[in-house]
Each structure stands twice: as structure tokens, then as C-alpha cells.
Design an enzyme around this catalytic site. Structure first.
Site, PDB file in Angstrom:
ATOM      1  N   CYS A  45       0.825  -1.216   0.000  1.00  0.00           N
ATOM      2  CA  CYS A  45       0.000   0.000   0.000  1.00  0.00           C
ATOM      3  C   CYS A  45       0.854   1.259   0.000  1.00  0.00           C
ATOM      4  CB  CYS A  45      -0.902   0.039   1.227  1.00  0.00           C
ATOM      5  SG  CYS A  45      -1.405  -1.563   1.828  1.00  0.00           S
ATOM      6  N   TRP A 441     -22.734  19.694  14.961  1.00  0.00           N
ATOM      7  CA  TRP A 441     -23.309  18.440  14.456  1.00  0.00           C
ATOM      8  C   TRP A 441     -22.275  17.859  13.496  1.00  0.00           C
ATOM      9  CZ3 TRP A 441     -27.828  16.260  16.086  1.00  0.00           C
ATOM     10  CH2 TRP A 441     -28.753  17.074  16.749  1.00  0.00           C
TER      11      TRP A 441
END
Lengths: 461, 461
Positions: A45, A441
């Protein structure tokens, strides 16, 4: 003495060998790892970042070298290819790649960790100099060696994880980059309405993305080197071509030995990573890593996902079990994160087409928010798409495209999927809040609120 | 016509008013918000960043002004103080702060969202010019106005969230900063062995941290302005003093009205945010935000946590219920994130002393890892501490101190606590992995592995 033979010395195989070694003394269990290449335990990776020049390689990408494994009592044999598995005689046919010498090696326990093979379609010119895969450290070295001032045009075939990461790498190296993807949008692991955001942003970065690309040939020049990539709709000049079309489980040995493969072509195992096809000769045969298929806990279906983090977990589980412990790999929820330059991309659970295939009736909700309080410096736009089952409100999947801090937010959804939470449950989650880290939020909660409304729970959330 | 009166126009009150307004037409429900100050719906959490000069204020910190609320049909009355709640007559005694005029306002539904009051111990000199709280936008403005080139020494009293954020703000403004904390370490919301990491790093940033500080007085000069802070062990010269000693629920009105308060001093409500003390006169009385206490879902105990994200959720829930819907706020797991300069701090669940108090037998595991693959540029050290119940392995709490990408990793633990997962469950979580975002084993998973071993499940994970 009992002998464990591990075929493949990368993430899964080396983890299995190490765990078994840790748990059973050398006088009781011999651990042999057969590795066809020259490296062990490396981070495939990391190759795009090495190629891009962000990381010094290849040493930095090697978590544990063959010598280090040997010092810990694991008999790593590099340049050694397993050519066959004989379940009756419980032997592996082995060939020394340098000398060509063949031999046989008996085993009591066998771990198959043969990984995956990059897709390389049989197109004219595909094997020409200048066409590069990026799976092994040798691949990475070859690509870096091929960089030269007069090679200024890179074509990346495939717009998935490897494709976009290699597009970034080539861009970092100063090349002009074109990505050819056969789909309607790059990143087919996202729904198209999210993939289009990636497409737009890559174009804005100066990366040319060609969709619906039907690649037909690699064109070579008089010197035999790559000169262009030819598609049904046009020809793209290329000094370097990078293949990023995914990988398929490398299960030739297993298939020839009659071991059970799933529909995805990967080896099918139980939760403890035992290969079991109903044949008593399969006792003591284990598999882990990119050559197996995994259970998707959301869809209930098996699929093939080549990802280092699963390979490490599965190898560890196999090794712990071989070492006398009890461990399981219960499955995945399909989490993946990536980035192209500063654009972060994440997904987990089911896309719309996965949900359709699995027979779910569902609603989708897509919202835009920011990764920090809107007024905080560096607050960047983030788009979150959420899928929820229509009647129950069960969370089915989340996709995120955004910048700073976008990708790892997917982990909240990954845990929620694992716990089979509803989107209504999500709206009440006590997620970390402070202006530098999140709006009051969190974007995940904003998406959950909208999803909860759409599944008809509006009056209850 | 039915009338909803909301006492307090910040996060909780304004959210409740907005939700109720959205759900019931103006001809059916009148919504009146009584706000003693001049602002509504502002981010008190953003004040340190405004003071530090990172954010333009105060307008950027105001999510919705009184005028915007009025345009949406909410009758916001600023400069208007509620002085009493008469449950028998269902009236609020009101005083116009500008004119001093008293009046009474009847209600059918009442939301108490009176917030919290910063702790301000009655020390000599505490009210001297130059001593600043940082709760309101007016506080922020006053502190910014007090900055001057010849005021070079700031003393922050309190080393909790506000304290460390204000230490950063003063540092950004170029002042020499001393933080006085009464505990053995700053950040008492962490265990001391994690708090010490914060202490060390703050010192390394050039912020002086004095622990076990017993503040006795604020010393003033001949001009009456602050000159120093006096502790039992020494005197710290100060041109500016910032108070960051936390806040207590502001429940004077509620107490006088005979409404039920919990042990923490906050109003106790049910899951729908109804105040209910067994008295029929309490029907239609709601509370939300920093004036209530919340259920900790891990300890099963109520506690007072003043945090904007809870206030917003609770206000929304109250408003939805008043509007005829059904919504609940099930509780918290105690998540909090913060930072001081580039050091990120996060916690969720129980500390050791909370676990002791709640009667759990537990193990702890502390690990060091990095927020990215070790070889990836910018990979910084991160320390994760995890608590797990001894026999069951149930996750009880997590604390994180680190840099880039450390804080929001706490969300994984927050969801896992909500789902009552074990640390063994955590070891198998499918968290996002790619080198720029995580090591192949995310630090949370590394901590979970170690915790699982310590709770005796070593052979099973």
C-alpha cells in the site's frame, strides 16, 4: 517435530508465521515460510507514496525483513516458489528460483497466503517496456528507475484506489497524467453520484480523467517502448503506463489441489481461517490474506477484497489458532479510505447496487457539511452519502468525499455497521466535538438525521 | 392559542424553539424566547479561537441571530430576563433589562435552557479589571479589547478544556502564558498518567504549567487592575487573568420553582427532555442544554457536562417533542476532544476513578502508535489508553493524546461504548486503512489487542 509451512511471506503469511512462532516453542513447531520474491512483510500500500517521492523506499516499506524473521526463529526461504500442494502426501512441491532445483517439503499445518495477482488484460503491447504494475517492491523500483526528464506523460489505466494513488504519484513527479477508467466515473467502489465528485476534483487538480474508456492496445514506438494507449475512442500519448485495474485472488495452487474456492475466486475459510471443503485431507490447511474471500457482514455475502489490514488480521488469527489459541476473523463491512492529492475518499458498507443485489429496500441521504466548525480556519466542504434500510432504518452504507479530516470519519460508520445500528441510533451518538475537529453536528450525524427522516422516522428523531 | 416560552436563546433554547416552530404552524403555537443577553445561537466553544485571532468574531460565531429567528416566526426577546417561574399560574416573571420594567408571561409549554454559570470563586480581587471569563460573546469582546502591547503576561486559572484552549489563544497573541491548575496534572478529565503527557507537551510549547496550585487571591496594582495571581506557593505576575474553571448548571429559577435537580445540580429530565418530579404541575415543562444533567450510558450515573453538541441535540429533541413528534436523547458516553496548539486530546467513557466509583473491576492498556503509517510523512506519535472490564472484556473508556489525527479517533470508541462492545470485538473492527490515514493496525486496534490480552482473553484474540 511438527512443521508449519507458509506459502507467501508478505502481510498474511508473515503474520501467521510470527504468531504461531510466538505461541509454540521452536522445539515443538518448525515454521517455514516459502517466499518466491526477495522481501517479506512489506507494505504494498505504500508503493504509490514511494513512487511519488514522499517516502524513501524500499526499506521503509519493509516491516520485517527475512533476516529479522529468521532471528525470531522463522525459517524464511526467499526466492523459493511453491509449485504444488499434495494433500495426500501432505507435501509442497518447491522450486529454488535461482538454481531451478526442485524439492518437496512435508507439512503438518499449511497456511496458504499466496496473495492476489494484478489484473493485466492480454492486450497488444501490454508487456512492452514502460508498462508498469505496482504490486511488488520490484515493481516500484522499476517504475522509479523509469522516471526520466524526457518522460513527461503518464497514462494510468484504471481509476480505482491504485489508479488514483498512482495518478497522484505521477503528478507529484511532475508528469502530465491521464487516467483511463472504463466506468461512468472513477472510483467504482463509490456510487456514481459520489464518483462524479472525485472526477470533478481530479480534473480541477489538472489530472485528465477519461471515463467509459475501452482500452484496446498499448502502442509501442520503433524502440519497442510504450508510446501511447489506444482506446476505442482515441489515442493517449504515454511515456509511462501504470496498470491499476485491481487484483484477483492468486489461487492456482489451491485450485489444483482441489481446495474450495468461493464465487469470487478466493479461498473460502471459516471464521478461524481454516480451509474446509468437507474433505478430511483439508484438516490443518489454513488460508489468509488477499487469496481468500471475506464475509461482508452487511450483505451477508462473500467477496474478494485485497487489503493489507485484512491480510494482517487474518494472518494473525490463523497463526494464533495454529499456535493453540482461539481467534476468529468475523468478516468485514467493506471499509476503504484513499486520497488523491488532498481529496479524501472513503466508503463502507453497501453501495446502491450492492444493496439492490442483496435485496434491501433502502433510502439514501446526501448532505454537505464541513470537517471543522464552519468558522474555523481550514473548514473544507465534505459530502456524505448514507444508505439506510427503508423500514427498519438499519444503516447500510456510507460514502464520503472531502478534504481535511473527511476519510477517517468513515470509521464511525464502520463501527455502527458492525453493531447493526439504525440511522436513528446514529443521530444520538456522542461524537467528539470542538471547533477545530467538527461542526457542532458532525457531518455523520447530519447525514444520519436526513436519512432517518427519509426512512419515515421523521417524527421519532 | 398555545404558547411555548423558552428561557435562554443559545444552543439548546434556540434549537428547541426552532424545531417546535418548524413542526407547528404559527397560528397554532406562539413561540417566545427570553434571552437576557443580546445574542442567540452562538458558539461559545468558538470564543478561544476568536480571542486567539484565528476566527473573525463575533458574527462568525453566531449561527442564527435574533433577527433571523424572528424572520422564521420565533419571537425572540433579547435583553429580557426571566426572574421566576410560577408553576401554579403557569407564568414566567420577566424583566426588561434596559427599562427595568417587570411583567408576566403565561405559558402552556416551557423550556428551561438557562445554561451554565462559569465557576468564579469568591477570591479577593476576582472582580478586578483584567480578570476575564470566556463564556459569552461579550466576555470574548472584553478580553480582545484588553489585549495591548504592554500586557505581555497571561495567567490562566484552570487547566481543563477552556483553560488549555485559552492558553493557546494567549500564546497565539504573543503573551507569556502560565496555567495554574489545582490538580496533579492539567486535564483532569484524563487519568493522571495521560494528563502528564499534556503537561509535558505544554511545557515543551513554552506554556508554563503549575500544578497543585492553590489560588488564594488576585493581586491588583495601584490602578486597581490585576497585577498578579497569588497561590499558596507563589505569586505569578499577570497583566491578564483568564478564568477557566468550568461551569455549573444555572438552575436558580428551576430550584426556586421546586423543579427536580439531580446530585450534579443539573435539572433531571427523562429521555424526551421532560422535567418530571412527580408533580402534575410539571407537565409541559422541558429542559435542555448546560442546565440539565445527562445519563452516562457507561457508568449508569447522571452527571453534568456542559457541551454545545449535547445542548444542540437536547434542544432539538425537546423541540421535536413539543412539536408533536417523538424523539429521545438517550444519554452520553462522555466524549470530549480538545487541543492545545498542535497537541490533540480526547477522551470517552470512564477514567480509572470513574470506573472505581461505578464499581467496575477493570484492566488498563496503554500503547504508543502513530496516526499514519510509520513511514508516511507527518506520522506523529500517539498514546492511547484503554480501560476494559476485567471478566467480560467490555470496553469502558479510551483516552488519546497525540498530534495530527489523534483526537477524532475517539469516535470509534464512542460508538463502540454505545454498542457495549468488548475489546475483543474492537480488535476485529474494519477501520479505514491507507498509509496517509493510519498504520495497517489502527492505534485503536493496537490498544484493543493489548487490552484484550490483559482481560485474559489472550488465547481468544
Amino acid at each position: 517435530m511438527e512443521r508449519l509451512v507458509v506459502i507467501g511471506g508478505d502481510a498474511a503469511g508473515a503474520s501467521a508465521a510470527s504468531q504461531a512462532r510466538l505461541r509454540r516453542p521452536p522445539g515443538e513447531l518448525e515454521v517455514v515460510v516459502l517466499e518466491r520474491g526477495t522481501y517479506t512483510s512489506y507494505s504494498a500500500c505504500g508503493i504509490p507514496y514511494w513512487v511519488g517521492g514522499l517516502v524513501d523506499g524500499p526499506d521503509a516499506l519493509i516491516a520485517r525483513s527475512p533476516e529479522e524473521h529468521r532471528r525470531r526463529g522463522v525459517d524464511v526461504r526467499t526466492g523459493t516458489e511453491a509449485e504444488g500442494i499434495d494433500l495426500d502426501r501432505r507435501e509442497v512441491a518447491v522450486r529454488d528460483r535461482a538454481t531451478g532445483a526442485a524439492s518437496r517439503l512435508g507439512f503438518d499445518q499449511l497456511v496458504i497466503a499466496t496473495g492476489a495477482t494484478p489484473v493485466r488484460p492480454p492486450l497488444p503491447g501490454i508487456d512492452a517496456p514502460g508498462v508498469h504494475g505496482v504490486q511488488t517492491l520490484d515493481d516500484g523500483r522499476a517504475l522509479i528507475d523509469a522516471l526520466a526528464p524526457d518522460r513527461t506523460r503518464a497514462v494510468v489505466i484504471g481509476g480505482g484506489y491504485i489508479g488514483i494513488e498512482m495518478a497522484e504519484a505521477m503528478k507529484l513527479r511532475g508528469l502530465d497524467v491521464t487516467v483511463l477508467d472504463r466506468g461512468a466515473q472513477p472510483m467504482s467502489t463509490l456510487d456514481p453520484d459520489m464518483g462524479v465528485l472525485v472526477h470533478e476534483q481530479m480534473e480541477a487538480m489538472g489530472i485528465d480523467v477519461v471515463t467509459h474508456a475501452d482500452v484496446q492496445a498499448v502502442e509501442t514506438g520503433p524502440d519497442g517502448r510504450v508510446r501511447a494507449v489506444v482506446t476505442a475512442d482515441g489515442t493517449y500519448p504515454a511515456d509511462l503506463v501504470v496498470l491499476g485495474m485491481g487484483a484477483r485472488p492468486n489461487t492456482g495452487l489451491a485450485r489444483e489441489a482441489g481446495l474450495p474456492l468461493g464465487d469470487s475466486g478466493g479461498l473460502r475459510t471459516d471464521l478461524r481461517m481454516r480451509v474446509w471443503g468437507g474433505d478430511p485431507r483439508h484438516a490443518g490447511i489454513w488460508a489468509a490474506g488477499d487469496c481468500v474471500e471475506v464475509l461482508n457482514l452487511v450483505s451477508g455475502r462473500f467477496q474478494h477484497i485485497a487489503l493489507g489490514t485484512h491480510a494482517n488480521k487474518q494472518g494473525r488469527v490463523a497463526g494464533m489458532n495454529i499456535g493453540g489459541g482461539y481467534a476468529t476473523f468475523p468478516g468485514v463491512v467493506g471499509t476503504a479510505v484513499s486520497k488523491v492529492c488532498d481529496l479524501e475518499i472513503a466508503r463502507t458498507g453497501l453501495r446502491e447496487k450492492d444493496a439492490d443485489a442483496a435485496g434491501f429496500a433502502y433510502e439514501t441521504a446526501t448532505i454537505q457539511s464541513t470537517g471543522r466548525a464552519g468558522y474555523y480556519p481550514g473548514a473544507d466542504k465534505m459530502t456524505v452519502k448514507m444508505l439506510a434500510e427503508r423500514t427498519t432504518g438499519r444503516l447500510l452504507g456510507v460514502q464520503i468525499v472531502g478534504r481535511d479530516g473527511a476519510a477517517k470519519r468513515i470509521d464511525v460508520a464502520a463501527v455502527a455497521l458492525t453493531a447493526r445500528m439504525t440511522v436513528e441510533d446514529l443521530t444520538a451518538l456522542d461524537l467528539g466535538y470542538a471547533p477545530p475537529f467538527s461542526p457542532v453536528w458532525d457531518p455523520i450525524l447530519v447525514a444520519a438525521r436526513k436519512a432517518a427522516q427519509k426512512v419515515g422516522a421523521a417524527d421519532r428523531v
